[in-house]
Design a protein around this motif. Structure first.
Motif, PDB file in Angstrom:
ATOM      1  N   ILE A 686       0.835  -1.203   0.000  1.00 53.38           N
ATOM      2  CA  ILE A 686       0.000   0.000   0.000  1.00 53.38           C
ATOM      3  C   ILE A 686       0.870   1.254   0.000  1.00 53.38           C
ATOM      4  CG2 ILE A 686      -1.672   1.304   1.370  1.00 53.38           C
ATOM      5  CD1 ILE A 686      -2.808  -1.380   2.310  1.00 53.38           C
ATOM      6  N   THR A 687       1.914   1.252   0.847  1.00 53.17           N
ATOM      7  CA  THR A 687       2.793   2.424   0.925  1.00 53.17           C
ATOM      8  C   THR A 687       3.483   2.682  -0.418  1.00 53.17           C
ATOM      9  OG1 THR A 687       3.169   1.979   3.266  1.00 53.17           O
ATOM     10  CG2 THR A 687       4.733   3.429   2.162  1.00 53.17           C
ATOM     11  N   GLY A 688       3.952   1.613  -1.058  1.00 56.48           N
ATOM     12  CA  GLY A 688       4.611   1.786  -2.359  1.00 56.48           C
ATOM     13  C   GLY A 688       3.678   2.322  -3.421  1.00 56.48           C
ATOM     14  N   ALA A 689       2.445   1.812  -3.465  1.00 50.93           N
ATOM     15  CA  ALA A 689       1.487   2.281  -4.473  1.00 50.93           C
ATOM     16  C   ALA A 689       1.113   3.737  -4.226  1.00 50.93           C
ATOM     17  CB  ALA A 689       0.242   1.391  -4.435  1.00 50.93           C
ATOM     18  N   VAL A 690       0.890   4.113  -2.969  1.00 46.75           N
ATOM     19  CA  VAL A 690       0.533   5.509  -2.667  1.00 46.75           C
ATOM     20  C   VAL A 690       1.690   6.434  -3.006  1.00 46.75           C
ATOM     21  CG1 VAL A 690       0.024   7.089  -0.775  1.00 46.75           C
ATOM     22  CG2 VAL A 690      -1.138   4.877  -0.895  1.00 46.75           C
ATOM     23  N   THR A 691       2.927   6.015  -2.704  1.00 48.02           N
ATOM     24  CA  THR A 691       4.093   6.850  -3.043  1.00 48.02           C
ATOM     25  C   THR A 691       4.209   7.050  -4.553  1.00 48.02           C
ATOM     26  OG1 THR A 691       5.231   6.043  -1.063  1.00 48.02           O
ATOM     27  CG2 THR A 691       6.573   7.057  -2.777  1.00 48.02           C
ATOM     28  N   SER A 692       3.974   5.982  -5.316  1.00 45.41           N
ATOM     29  CA  SER A 692       4.052   6.094  -6.773  1.00 45.41           C
ATOM     30  C   SER A 692       2.985   7.026  -7.307  1.00 45.41           C
ATOM     31  CB  SER A 692       3.907   4.699  -7.396  1.00 45.41           C
ATOM     32  OG  SER A 692       4.944   3.856  -6.970  1.00 45.41           O
ATOM     33  N   LEU A 693       1.769   6.895  -6.772  1.00 50.38           N
ATOM     34  CA  LEU A 693       0.702   7.783  -7.248  1.00 50.38           C
ATOM     35  C   LEU A 693       1.000   9.239  -6.914  1.00 50.38           C
ATOM     36  CD1 LEU A 693      -2.463   5.678  -6.358  1.00 50.38           C
ATOM     37  CD2 LEU A 693      -1.631   6.246  -8.652  1.00 50.38           C
ATOM     38  N   ARG A 694       1.578   9.477  -5.723  1.00 55.66           N
ATOM     39  CA  ARG A 694       1.856  10.861  -5.336  1.00 55.66           C
ATOM     40  C   ARG A 694       2.981  11.465  -6.166  1.00 55.66           C
ATOM     41  NH1 ARG A 694       2.655  11.844   0.886  1.00 55.66           N
ATOM     42  NH2 ARG A 694       0.384  11.531   0.768  1.00 55.66           N
ATOM     43  N   GLU A 695       4.032  10.716  -6.424  1.00 55.35           N
ATOM     44  CA  GLU A 695       5.199  11.275  -7.118  1.00 55.35           C
ATOM     45  C   GLU A 695       5.051  11.232  -8.640  1.00 55.35           C
ATOM     46  OE1 GLU A 695       8.525   9.148  -5.660  1.00 55.35           O
ATOM     47  OE2 GLU A 695       8.469  10.049  -3.641  1.00 55.35           O
ATOM     48  N   LEU A 696       4.382  10.195  -9.180  1.00 55.07           N
ATOM     49  CA  LEU A 696       4.326  10.014 -10.633  1.00 55.07           C
ATOM     50  C   LEU A 696       2.898  10.002 -11.156  1.00 55.07           C
ATOM     51  CD1 LEU A 696       6.980   7.142 -10.866  1.00 55.07           C
ATOM     52  CD2 LEU A 696       7.367   9.588 -11.218  1.00 55.07           C
ATOM     53  N   GLY A 697       1.992  10.506 -10.377  1.00 55.41           N
ATOM     54  CA  GLY A 697       0.588  10.399 -10.789  1.00 55.41           C
ATOM     55  C   GLY A 697       0.296  11.080 -12.115  1.00 55.41           C
ATOM     56  N   ASP A 698       0.850  12.288 -12.349  1.00 59.99           N
ATOM     57  CA  ASP A 698       0.576  13.004 -13.590  1.00 59.99           C
ATOM     58  C   ASP A 698       1.264  12.377 -14.790  1.00 59.99           C
ATOM     59  OD1 ASP A 698      -0.887  14.734 -12.069  1.00 59.99           O
ATOM     60  OD2 ASP A 698       0.746  16.184 -11.820  1.00 59.99           O
ATOM     61  N   LYS A 699       2.336  11.660 -14.564  1.00 61.70           N
ATOM     62  CA  LYS A 699       3.100  11.072 -15.659  1.00 61.70           C
ATOM     63  C   LYS A 699       2.626   9.666 -16.021  1.00 61.70           C
ATOM     64  CE  LYS A 699       7.213  13.612 -14.215  1.00 61.70           C
ATOM     65  NZ  LYS A 699       8.630  13.515 -13.779  1.00 61.70           N
ATOM     66  N   MET A 700       1.761   9.059 -15.165  1.00 63.87           N
ATOM     67  CA  MET A 700       1.316   7.692 -15.404  1.00 63.87           C
ATOM     68  C   MET A 700       0.042   7.700 -16.232  1.00 63.87           C
ATOM     69  SD  MET A 700       1.933   6.135 -11.566  1.00 63.87           S
ATOM     70  CE  MET A 700       1.413   4.516 -12.074  1.00 63.87           C
ATOM     71  N   SER A 701      -0.125   6.654 -16.968  1.00 69.53           N
ATOM     72  CA  SER A 701      -1.331   6.508 -17.778  1.00 69.53           C
ATOM     73  C   SER A 701      -2.490   6.076 -16.900  1.00 69.53           C
ATOM     74  CB  SER A 701      -1.092   5.486 -18.896  1.00 69.53           C
ATOM     75  OG  SER A 701      -0.826   4.205 -18.315  1.00 69.53           O
ATOM     76  N   GLY A 702      -3.674   6.180 -17.451  1.00 70.08           N
ATOM     77  CA  GLY A 702      -4.871   5.799 -16.705  1.00 70.08           C
ATOM     78  C   GLY A 702      -4.858   4.342 -16.278  1.00 70.08           C
ATOM     79  N   PRO A 703      -4.554   3.413 -17.174  1.00 69.09           N
ATOM     80  CA  PRO A 703      -4.530   2.000 -16.761  1.00 69.09           C
ATOM     81  C   PRO A 703      -3.513   1.726 -15.662  1.00 69.09           C
ATOM     82  CG  PRO A 703      -4.659   2.173 -19.151  1.00 69.09           C
ATOM     83  CD  PRO A 703      -4.431   3.564 -18.632  1.00 69.09           C
ATOM     84  N   GLU A 704      -2.376   2.410 -15.708  1.00 69.00           N
ATOM     85  CA  GLU A 704      -1.369   2.182 -14.652  1.00 69.00           C
ATOM     86  C   GLU A 704      -1.877   2.659 -13.292  1.00 69.00           C
ATOM     87  OE1 GLU A 704       1.957   4.297 -16.166  1.00 69.00           O
ATOM     88  OE2 GLU A 704       2.788   2.553 -17.255  1.00 69.00           O
ATOM     89  N   ARG A 705      -2.555   3.834 -13.322  1.00 69.35           N
ATOM     90  CA  ARG A 705      -3.108   4.310 -12.043  1.00 69.35           C
ATOM     91  C   ARG A 705      -4.184   3.367 -11.525  1.00 69.35           C
ATOM     92  NH1 ARG A 705      -2.766   9.436 -14.636  1.00 69.35           N
ATOM     93  NH2 ARG A 705      -5.004   9.348 -15.112  1.00 69.35           N
ATOM     94  N   GLN A 706      -4.996   2.824 -12.430  1.00 68.62           N
ATOM     95  CA  GLN A 706      -6.029   1.890 -12.007  1.00 68.62           C
ATOM     96  C   GLN A 706      -5.414   0.621 -11.406  1.00 68.62           C
ATOM     97  OE1 GLN A 706      -9.303   2.347 -11.839  1.00 68.62           O
ATOM     98  NE2 GLN A 706      -8.989   4.464 -12.550  1.00 68.62           N
ATOM     99  N   ASP A 707      -4.309   0.151 -11.982  1.00 73.41           N
ATOM    100  CA  ASP A 707      -3.634  -1.026 -11.418  1.00 73.41           C
ATOM    101  C   ASP A 707      -3.146  -0.754  -9.998  1.00 73.41           C
ATOM    102  OD1 ASP A 707      -4.086  -2.467 -13.682  1.00 73.41           O
ATOM    103  OD2 ASP A 707      -2.100  -2.084 -14.553  1.00 73.41           O
ATOM    104  N   LEU A 708      -2.560   0.430  -9.788  1.00 71.62           N
ATOM    105  CA  LEU A 708      -2.063   0.749  -8.434  1.00 71.62           C
ATOM    106  C   LEU A 708      -3.205   0.873  -7.434  1.00 71.62           C
ATOM    107  CD1 LEU A 708       0.767   3.358  -9.207  1.00 71.62           C
ATOM    108  CD2 LEU A 708       1.019   0.982  -8.475  1.00 71.62           C
TER     109      LEU A 708
END
Length: 897
Positions: A686-708
């Motif tokens: 959970i911590t890793g997914a939240v960190t990724s969304l916070r730091e790379l959320g704008d750069k990630m595609s929609g499907p990647e965000r949905q996976d996290l």
């Protein structure tokens, strides 16, 4: 040159003296004010010094002081704290006694207790005041007391001969020897007599009587000499102790050791007191010993009592005691003396008659003749009164019975002799009478055999020796034959009688040994403390014919009655106090002891290498007589084996407790390990997914965000299930699980659980099969759904991700639900273990999965709803595992179409 010898090496302090000094540091100090007679000023001197010490700021309390109406003494009590006395009822009167419990509760630095030799009231904890003072000293309280020289136990008979007054209240000499200080309070005889006439000692009427009897110049001079001598001996002991403790060279007293022989006659107490005075004068250790021939233990109750009283007197005077058994009394005494390094033997003069001395030398004569390196002291006992009552050889009834049996047997022998002489004309019929003597010896004992010998001698002469029917003898050879017959008959009777006695003794010892063997076998088989206690009480009652109780101390240390035979509901207050005393002090108390002697039981501690584990109390069948030596040895053997068995039972309990603690520790370790893994893993995801969304959320595609986000949801659900399992297990173990019994449709619970598990394992294949007309069950729908979900989750983890099938059907009056996977299955030995807490089987990939709580929670929930759960493996085609749930069917609501 070699270095000079260190001469200080041999001038080391005496280890025993240092140990004695170290042991006395925790004990209170005893100061005795010693006087030759009443009225010399002991109490006055004691109070005068107590006031001076109190004025210096010391904590001084007056426990008890008897002023005897003396105004000067009464004035010294003013300003001192005085403890209130305890009221005791005795023969319809109320008397005031020293309150030892109040003294122990107050616990001053110094307490003044007058009249050391005083006898307490019968309901007191100790029969003597000196025993109260001993308890105060053990508690660390300093005690000052007063004592007259005539009250010393070893001098009681000397004072009685000097003054003509028998002293009834005595104090053991060891009390005076153990005192830290002895202060002699002395006045001249003339001054003391003048004080008596002035009314400063007794009231006038008592003073006049005392002046004519006790307070004479000769008596007071002799008592004064005794007091001076005993004080000088005590001072000498203190000097020797100081020299030993400080390694000061000097002439040490020789190491004399005295052995005093105690018998069953009335002179034994005189011999014991004489030995005590001799030992005190020589500053020597001494031991009192009683030697008995085998078979004499139960000969006479009065004899046993006299021996027991003499040994108890020796113990009070500071001696150790021993009991020996041997046929050769003198030889056994000398062997014991040489083995224990005794230098002198003290015994009384034998009172056997001259004829008996010619047949068998007395013990005194034998010791004097055979002792070459040990001095023998013979104490004169002219003043000993003759022993009243029956003789110790045999009771009148048994002696008369033996003589009557001898006469009857010889009469039968005479009749048989007439018959044989008429038909066979035998030249000598003496063998018939020898048979009669032997029969009397074997059947009735030695006295009957001797009587039969003389009756046979007379009968053979009267009926079968010419001239017949008179006691005259015509031929010299006939007289010689008769005389030889008498000698042979007596010797034969003696040998046969002794053989009979030995046979009886061996039978008794065999019976005693067999009984102890049976007891040891029974007590060894007893594992529980209560079983050991019951076996011990039953054996003691059977062996001694006495009531027996056993009180044990559990872990909290409070004694409780564990067993009693004959049965007893509870001990009385005084009996329980005596039992606690024996337990806490590790010494005997109660009946015929120095502590609470009026209690009907005698309590003895059950001592093991780890300490006292309990007490055993014995109430003898005859309280007026002491335990015989044989009964005492039997009781000691029973107590020793009981103590070992109790210790073993307690060790077993401790080992079981230790095993339980070890198992709990393993569970705790497993739980912590599981918690650290199963909490850390989803939290890390959970911590890793939240960190990724916070730091790379704008750069990630929609499907990647949905996976996290899906990963966060999945791990959060996993964490929620884990916490819920822990909560469910804690509720089940605490008994706080609330089950709502309602009508439940099993297919609905199955479909709900399958729908939940598909959200967790989207790729899992689940097959559902429900039989038609399935009845309702009385259960909790939510808990049943949780059970099925846990089973499906477990099947997915350990089934290798293969298909899982759920079947529901009716078997008789039960509804059966099975959950089956096609994984590797469960070992036959683990089919029951998988329902234990924290047990985790291996996954197909070899890793451990889960916390080991799922199936344990399932069993708890199912049993709470009134059902059962079992495991089967293999399930199908020699693979897989099947979980089987059974619930009673409910017919009242109809069936499901």
């Amino acid at each position: 040159m070699p270095p000079p010898l260190n001469r200080n090496f041999d001038r080391r302090p005496d280890p025993d003296a240092l140990l004695a000094a170290a042991g006395s540091e925790t004990r209170g100090r005893l100061r005795i004010f010693l006087g030759a007679a009443p009225g010399v000023g002991k109490t006055y001197a004691m109070l005068e010094r107590a006031r001076a010490v109190s004025a210096d700021g010391a904590d001084v309390v007056v426990g008890l002081v008897e002023t005897h109406g003396r105004q000067e003494t009464q004035a010294l009590l003013e300003g001192l704290e005085i403890l209130p006395r305890r009221e005791a009822h005795y023969r319809g009167h109320v008397i005031e006694e020293f309150d030892i419990d109040a003294a122990l509760e107050r616990r001053p630095k110094l307490i003044v207790v007058d009249e050391l030799a005083h006898t307490n009231a019968p309901d007191s904890r100790h029969p003597k005041r000196w025993q109260d003072i001993e308890e105060l000293l053990e508690a660390g309280v300093d005690v000052w007391t007063a004592l007259n020289i005539q009250h010393l136990e070893s001098l009681a008979d000397v004072v009685a001969r000097i003054t003509g007054v028998k002293v009834r209240e005595t104090v053991p000499d060891r009390v005076l020897s153990s005192a830290s200080d002895v202060i002699l309070v002395d006045v001249t005889p003339d001054e003391l007599i003048q004080r008596l006439h002035d009314g400063k000692v007794y009231f006038p009427q008592t003073a006049r009587l005392a002046a004519t009897n006790f307070f004479t110049p000769g008596n007071l001079t002799a008592l004064r000499e005794l007091a001076l001598r005993r004080t000088a001996e005590r001072v000498d002991d203190q000097v020797v102790d100081y020299l030993r403790q400080h390694a000061i060279e000097g002439p040490w007293p020789t190491a004399e050791r005295l052995l005093v022989c105690v018998g069953a006659d009335f002179s034994s107490e005189i011999v014991v007191r004489a030995a005590a005075r001799l030992a005190s004068g020589l500053n020597a250790e001494w031991t009192a010993v009683f030697v008995e021939r085998p078979g004499e233990e139960e000969a006479d109750a009065a004899r046993v009592k006299r021996v027991d009283d003499a040994l108890r007197l020796a113990e009070r005077l500071g001696a150790s005691t021993e009991r020996l058994s041997a046929q050769d009394l003198a030889g056994e005494l000398l062997r014991f003396a040489r083995r224990e390094n005794f230098t002198q033997i003290v015994l009384g003069r034998s009172r056997a008659g001259r004829f008996a001395g010619m047949l068998r030398p007395s013990l005194t004569q034998e010791l004097v003749r055979r002792s070459r390196d040990i001095a023998v002291h013979v104490v004169m006992d002219e003043a000993v009164p003759p022993a009243p009552g029956k003789p110790a050889i045999a009771s009148p009834v048994s002696l008369a019975g033996g003589i009557a049996a001898a006469a009857a047997t010889v009469g039968v022998a005479v009749g048989l002799g007439f018959v044989l002489d008429h038909w066979l004309h035998l030249p000598n019929l003496s063998m018939i009478f020898l048979v009669a003597v032997i029969l009397c010896a074997v059947r009735f004992g030695l006295s009957s055999a001797i009587a039969a010998s003389f009756f046979s001698f007379l009968a053979f002469d009267f009926f079968f020796v010419e001239p017949l029917y008179n006691f005259s003898i015509s031929q010299p050879q006939e007289f010689l034959a008769l005389l030889m017959f008498l000698v042979v008959a007596v010797i034969t009777g003696l040998l046969a009688g002794r053989a009979r006695e030995h046979s009886l003794q061996m039978t008794q010892r065999i019976d005693a040994g067999r009984a102890l063997f049976e007891f040891s076998r029974k007590v060894s088989a007893a594992a529980a403390l209560e079983d050991v206690a019951w076996v011990a009480t039953a054996q003691a009652q059977k062996a001694l014919g006495a009531q027996c109780v056993v009180a044990l101390a559990p872990q909290e240390g409070e004694l409780r009655l564990a067993a009693a035979w004959p049965p007893l509901d509870a001990l009385e207050v005084g009996e329980m106090s005596a039992a606690r005393w024996a337990f806490e002090k590790a010494e005997a108390s109660g009946w015929r002891t120095g502590t609470l002697p009026n209690v009907r039981f005698q309590f003895r501690p059950l001592t093991t290498p780890r300490g006292v584990v309990g007490v055993c109390g014995v109430h003898p069948k005859n309280p007026d007589e002491p335990l015989s030596p044989q009964d005492d040895r039997t009781l000691s053997s029973i107590l020793d084996q009981t103590a070992i068995a109790v210790d073993r039972a307690q060790l077993i309990d401790k080992s079981i407790h230790a095993a339980a603690l070890e198992e709990n520790e393993k569970l705790r370790t497993t739980l912590l390990s599981s918690l650290s893994h199963d909490l850390r893993t989803p939290l890390a995801s959970i911590t890793g997914a939240v960190t990724s969304l916070r730091e790379l959320g704008d750069k990630m595609s929609g499907p990647e965000r949905q996976d996290l986000l899906a990963s966060i949801e999945e791990e959060a659900g996993r964490l929620s299930r884990f916490v819920k399992n822990l909560l469910d297990m804690s509720r089940i173990e605490a008994g706080a699980l609330e089950v709502r019994r309602d009508w439940v449709e099993v297919p609905d619970a199955i479909r709900a659980a399958a729908q939940r598990i598909r959200k967790v394992f989207a790729d899992g294949k689940i097959t559902i099969s429900v039989a038609p007309d399935l009845p309702f069950i009385r259960a909790d729908a939510n808990l049943l759904e949780q059970v099925l979900f846990n089973l499906l989750d477990n099947a997915h983890k350990y089934g290798g991700g293969g298909p899982v099938s759920i079947h529901a059907r009716q078997e008789g009056g039960d509804v059966v639900v099975t959950v089956t996977d096609e994984g590797p299955g469960v070992k036959p030995g683990d089919l029951e273990r998988i329902f234990e807490k924290f047990y985790r089987g291996g996954r197909p990939d070899g890793r451990k999965a889960g916390t080991g709580l799922g199936l344990s929670i399932c069993r708890g929930l199912v049993e709470a709803m009134g059902g059962t759960i079992t495991a089967q493996s293999p399930a199908a085609r020699r693979r897989g595992a099947r979980m089987v749930l059974r619930f009673p069917a409910a017919q009242t609501k109809g069936k499901i179409g």
